[in-house]
Each structure stands twice: as C-alpha cells, then as structure tokens.
Design a protein around this motif. Sequence first.
Motif, PDB file in Angstrom:
ATOM      1  N   SER A 294      -0.705  27.828  -8.809  1.00 53.92           N
ATOM      2  CA  SER A 294      -0.236  26.754  -7.936  1.00 53.92           C
ATOM      3  C   SER A 294      -0.357  25.430  -8.660  1.00 53.92           C
ATOM      4  N   ALA A 295       0.403  24.477  -8.191  1.00 56.83           N
ATOM      5  CA  ALA A 295       0.380  23.147  -8.797  1.00 56.83           C
ATOM      6  C   ALA A 295       0.584  22.128  -7.687  1.00 56.83           C
ATOM      7  N   PRO A 296       0.076  20.903  -7.882  1.00 55.99           N
ATOM      8  CA  PRO A 296       0.226  19.897  -6.835  1.00 55.99           C
ATOM      9  C   PRO A 296       1.694  19.543  -6.630  1.00 55.99           C
ATOM     10  N   ARG A 297       2.062  19.303  -5.362  1.00 52.11           N
ATOM     11  CA  ARG A 297       3.403  18.842  -5.036  1.00 52.11           C
ATOM     12  C   ARG A 297       3.268  17.633  -4.113  1.00 52.11           C
ATOM     13  N   LEU A 298       4.061  16.611  -4.380  1.00 56.08           N
ATOM     14  CA  LEU A 298       4.091  15.461  -3.475  1.00 56.08           C
ATOM     15  C   LEU A 298       5.075  15.755  -2.353  1.00 56.08           C
ATOM     16  N   TYR A 299       4.635  15.612  -1.115  1.00 56.50           N
ATOM     17  CA  TYR A 299       5.526  15.886   0.015  1.00 56.50           C
ATOM     18  C   TYR A 299       6.199  14.623   0.528  1.00 56.50           C
ATOM     19  N   LYS A 300       5.478  13.519   0.497  1.00 58.13           N
ATOM     20  CA  LYS A 300       6.097  12.279   0.953  1.00 58.13           C
ATOM     21  C   LYS A 300       5.284  11.092   0.444  1.00 58.13           C
ATOM     22  N   ILE A 301       5.973  10.003   0.227  1.00 64.84           N
ATOM     23  CA  ILE A 301       5.290   8.773  -0.179  1.00 64.84           C
ATOM     24  C   ILE A 301       5.593   7.708   0.866  1.00 64.84           C
ATOM     25  N   TYR A 302       4.548   7.158   1.475  1.00 64.68           N
ATOM     26  CA  TYR A 302       4.704   6.133   2.507  1.00 64.68           C
ATOM     27  C   TYR A 302       4.462   4.752   1.897  1.00 64.68           C
ATOM     28  N   VAL A 303       5.221   3.775   2.379  1.00 65.34           N
ATOM     29  CA  VAL A 303       5.096   2.414   1.852  1.00 65.34           C
ATOM     30  C   VAL A 303       4.778   1.434   2.983  1.00 65.34           C
ATOM     31  N   PHE A 304       3.721   0.664   2.796  1.00 61.31           N
ATOM     32  CA  PHE A 304       3.334  -0.350   3.779  1.00 61.31           C
ATOM     33  C   PHE A 304       3.207  -1.712   3.117  1.00 61.31           C
ATOM     34  N   HIS A 305       3.598  -2.745   3.852  1.00 66.50           N
ATOM     35  CA  HIS A 305       3.332  -4.116   3.409  1.00 66.50           C
ATOM     36  C   HIS A 305       1.836  -4.357   3.616  1.00 66.50           C
ATOM     37  N   ALA A 306       1.119  -4.584   2.524  1.00 63.29           N
ATOM     38  CA  ALA A 306      -0.347  -4.590   2.578  1.00 63.29           C
ATOM     39  C   ALA A 306      -0.905  -5.605   3.582  1.00 63.29           C
TER      40      ALA A 306
ATOM     41  N   VAL B 250       0.857  -1.184   0.000  1.00 66.12           N
ATOM     42  CA  VAL B 250       0.000   0.000   0.000  1.00 66.12           C
ATOM     43  C   VAL B 250       0.894   1.235   0.000  1.00 66.12           C
ATOM     44  N   ILE B 251       0.622   2.124  -0.959  1.00 60.41           N
ATOM     45  CA  ILE B 251       1.434   3.338  -1.126  1.00 60.41           C
ATOM     46  C   ILE B 251       0.556   4.540  -0.819  1.00 60.41           C
ATOM     47  N   VAL B 252       0.978   5.384   0.096  1.00 58.06           N
ATOM     48  CA  VAL B 252       0.201   6.585   0.408  1.00 58.06           C
ATOM     49  C   VAL B 252       0.969   7.828  -0.008  1.00 58.06           C
ATOM     50  N   CYS B 253       0.323   8.649  -0.843  1.00 60.04           N
ATOM     51  CA  CYS B 253       0.957   9.870  -1.342  1.00 60.04           C
ATOM     52  C   CYS B 253       0.384  11.076  -0.613  1.00 60.04           C
ATOM     53  N   LEU B 254       1.241  11.816   0.041  1.00 60.44           N
ATOM     54  CA  LEU B 254       0.833  13.036   0.738  1.00 60.44           C
ATOM     55  C   LEU B 254       1.142  14.220  -0.164  1.00 60.44           C
ATOM     56  N   TRP B 255       0.124  14.988  -0.499  1.00 61.50           N
ATOM     57  CA  TRP B 255       0.314  16.077  -1.473  1.00 61.50           C
ATOM     58  C   TRP B 255      -0.413  17.333  -1.037  1.00 61.50           C
ATOM     59  N   ASP B 256      -0.086  18.446  -1.687  1.00 56.78           N
ATOM     60  CA  ASP B 256      -0.897  19.659  -1.547  1.00 56.78           C
ATOM     61  C   ASP B 256      -0.586  20.637  -2.670  1.00 56.78           C
ATOM     62  N   TRP B 257      -1.441  21.635  -2.795  1.00 49.61           N
ATOM     63  CA  TRP B 257      -1.185  22.708  -3.756  1.00 49.61           C
ATOM     64  C   TRP B 257      -0.032  23.544  -3.232  1.00 49.61           C
ATOM     65  N   ASP B 258       0.828  23.982  -4.169  1.00 48.09           N
ATOM     66  CA  ASP B 258       2.002  24.745  -3.766  1.00 48.09           C
ATOM     67  C   ASP B 258       2.326  25.732  -4.882  1.00 48.09           C
ATOM     68  N   ASP B 259       2.572  26.997  -4.526  1.00 42.67           N
ATOM     69  CA  ASP B 259       2.805  27.996  -5.573  1.00 42.67           C
ATOM     70  C   ASP B 259       4.275  28.139  -5.946  1.00 42.67           C
ATOM     71  N   ALA B 260       5.157  27.470  -5.227  1.00 39.13           N
ATOM     72  CA  ALA B 260       6.587  27.613  -5.513  1.00 39.13           C
ATOM     73  C   ALA B 260       7.023  26.663  -6.623  1.00 39.13           C
ATOM     74  N   GLY B 261       8.296  26.793  -7.033  1.00 39.18           N
ATOM     75  CA  GLY B 261       8.882  25.823  -7.949  1.00 39.18           C
ATOM     76  C   GLY B 261       8.658  26.107  -9.412  1.00 39.18           C
ATOM     77  N   LYS B 262       8.292  27.339  -9.757  1.00 38.15           N
ATOM     78  CA  LYS B 262       8.061  27.638 -11.179  1.00 38.15           C
ATOM     79  C   LYS B 262       9.168  28.539 -11.692  1.00 38.15           C
ATOM     80  N   GLU B 263       9.823  28.061 -12.733  1.00 33.93           N
ATOM     81  CA  GLU B 263      10.866  28.865 -13.372  1.00 33.93           C
ATOM     82  C   GLU B 263      10.326  29.440 -14.675  1.00 33.93           C
ATOM     83  N   GLU B 264       9.640  28.606 -15.420  1.00 28.98           N
ATOM     84  CA  GLU B 264       9.140  29.011 -16.728  1.00 28.98           C
ATOM     85  C   GLU B 264       7.620  29.137 -16.759  1.00 28.98           C
TER      86      GLU B 264
END
Length: 359
Positions: free
Chosen positions: A165-177, A146-160
């Motif tokens: 704002s665009a979604p950003r993944l903050y962390k991905i958790y991994v569990f043995h199902a 089981v993979i859990v993706c923690l995300w949120d909208w974030d306005d940073a990280g744009k060069e071009e």
Amino acid sequence: MDKETFIKMLHAEERPDVTSQWLRNEYFPVIMERYNSEASRKRFGLYQNEQIPANERNLTDVRTRMGVLIEFELARISNELLPELGITDIFWSYVVANRFPDLEIRENSGNRLLRLEIKSLQCIAEEKSANFDTLIKDINPNTDYVIVCLWDWDDAGKEECEWDSAPRLYKIYVFHAYSLAMLRDTYWLNKPPTNLGNGYQGFDIRYAVTVSGGTYSKEQGNYGKLTRIWKEGFDYRPVETPELLDTEREYLLFQKEIVLKGFEILAKRQLRQLGTGTIDPLMYDDQDLGYLLDRSAYAMNVRKNQALRIAAYYRLSNLVVMTEKYKCTVYKEQDGDFEEIAKNEKPKNVVDIINQYEN
DNA sequence: TCAGGGCTAACAGCAGAATG
DNA sequence: CATTCTGCTGTTAGCCCTGA
C-alpha cells in the motif's frame, strides 16, 4: 494553467477569496494528481509485508511523520511545476524554524509572497484533530492560507510497483488563514468552559489562556483543533467578508467530508473481509446511510431502533453502526432476531468479533 | 451520549540538580 | 570537578475519559 494568473496568485496580488478559490480549484488539484501518480507514491509505499504500528500509542507518530513528508512533497512538486511554466524568479521555501507558517513563496531577494500552513489528516484516524492555534496577530490576511490534506493508505493504483500500500491524497482543502482564525476565536471566546470562577478566557502575548475556578493556565492543546473550530448556525458571527464566507463554506464541507471518507474506507475494507461481490449504497427512507455487501452492512450515525428496521428490511446477518469517531456497535442476526453483540468497539476489532460469534 | 478538557509519543535539545 | 540524570521547552497529529 495560465502563467499570468499563476504569477499573480503566487504574488498574493488577488483578493483573498479569489486566491482561495484558485488554490482550491486550479492549483492543488494539479499538485494532488502528481502526488497520487505511481512514480510519486512508490517512494512512500510499504513493501513486502512491511508493517507500521497497530497500537494507538505509536500510530500517532507515523501519522505525524507522514504529515511532514506530505508537506515536503507538496512543496517539492510545486517547485518542479514552476519552471515547467517558465516561472524561474520565485520558489517555494521551507520554514525551518518552528513557527507559522510551513511554506513561503520567495523571490531570490528573500521577499516573502504567498504563505501556506500545511496540515495532514489521515481519513481513518478516529479523532482527526491537527491544531491551528496561530494567534490572529501572527497571521497576514493578505498572504496566508491554511491547507489541509486528507490522506490514507491505499493498495490500488500500482501498475509497475509491487507495493502493499502507499499513501493517497483524497482531497486538499483551502482556507483563508485569517478568516479561519476569526471563526475559531469567535467560537472559542463565546463558548468558554462553565467553571470560569472570576477569570476570563483569552490570550497571552504568546498563546491562548484558559481559566478554571479563577486559576489561569496555558491552554492544554485543544484550542484550534481543526474539527472543533466552528459550528454551523453558531449564535455569534465574525464580520462577513467574501473570504470569511468562502472559508466558512469550505470548513463546513470539510467537517462533513473528512468523517464520511474515513467511514467509507473502513466500511468497504471490512465488507470485503466479510463477503464477496459488489458493494452497494445502503439506502433507507431515501437516505444514503452507508454500504451494503451481500448480507452485511455498515451504517453511520443510526439509532438502535432504526438500525433494527434496516437490518430487518435488508434481511441482514451483520450490521455495524459507527459514530463520527468510528466507535462501532455490532448487530447480528440470531434466529430471525437481531442482537447487539458488541458496543463501543474500535473498528480494528469488528471483523474478529463478527467471525468469532459465528463459531 | 458526546463535546470537549486532559493528556500522550517522538522529535532535538537545554538548564540545573544529583552523583561519583 | 566531570559526568549523568531529571524535568522541562514546543511542535506534530491524535487518543482517552469525564461531566453536563
């Protein structure tokens, strides 16, 4: 990344705890980095003041849709990565039937190898609770994670790109199902509701069944909520395999971090609306309780008397205390004293409440 | 006060009842 | 008899509110 290890892992030929750790420490960090690149995020961005629903009723379906898109994108990136490593005889496939899991590694013959169930949680959602309600009998302990993706909208990280704002993944958790399911069932079966009557809480051939006053009914959708699966120090424990202990450790970390990350995002966002300058940690009695900017602060899980001491110590004008579900209590300085001006408020109302009080 | 039981929207669709 | 309406399926992620 080492090609031989890669092949071994995706074929589910390693021990589950080793595979879990590889997915967690080696594989998904690479996938996440690619997802978070501007080239990828720009395809999910909000531009030119585009709005998504603000009311709770419709927020949920945006989050549901983001969940599907993240799941798809993770697999797409994975399929991009495989040939780069010279692996061309296996691929990620999408399970289109509504059944566990979401993604399966396949050989061209159709043989299924590693299998992943993907869950997405938005950091600032007040109750993050996707469900993992797959029954033990449907989980393969050798291949399923089981993979859990923690995300949120974030306005940073744009060069071009000129996204708002665009979604950003903050962390991905991994569990043995299988282990996660064991923790879930050990907890659920040993903590039934109080008014069972003559019945027992348990499982039908298809889903969890609850009892109230002796009357059986299909469980209402609370079984397996990700935030309620397991409690540290619970009296009953499943058999302790290496993969179970690994999954328990990851779960307890997950429980703490997902709440803190949402708090961090909300607190920093609102502090920037309340003042200018740099944001510092809010330290008190050697404990990191939240964030401080100028004379405003946000703290988590602090009782009223402690909140008042903190406010006095830092000579604050505004102090917002949040619970784990981000219910806010707002304290305001008034002629040297602190007054509780709002309680049980949603985060989205807090800045207005503070500003209106000023007038 | 807060854990947890109850319930929601959107999705695509089906079966059977009600209506013209 | 054909069309439309009603109520339900099951999955996703998440909000509401009550009782201990």
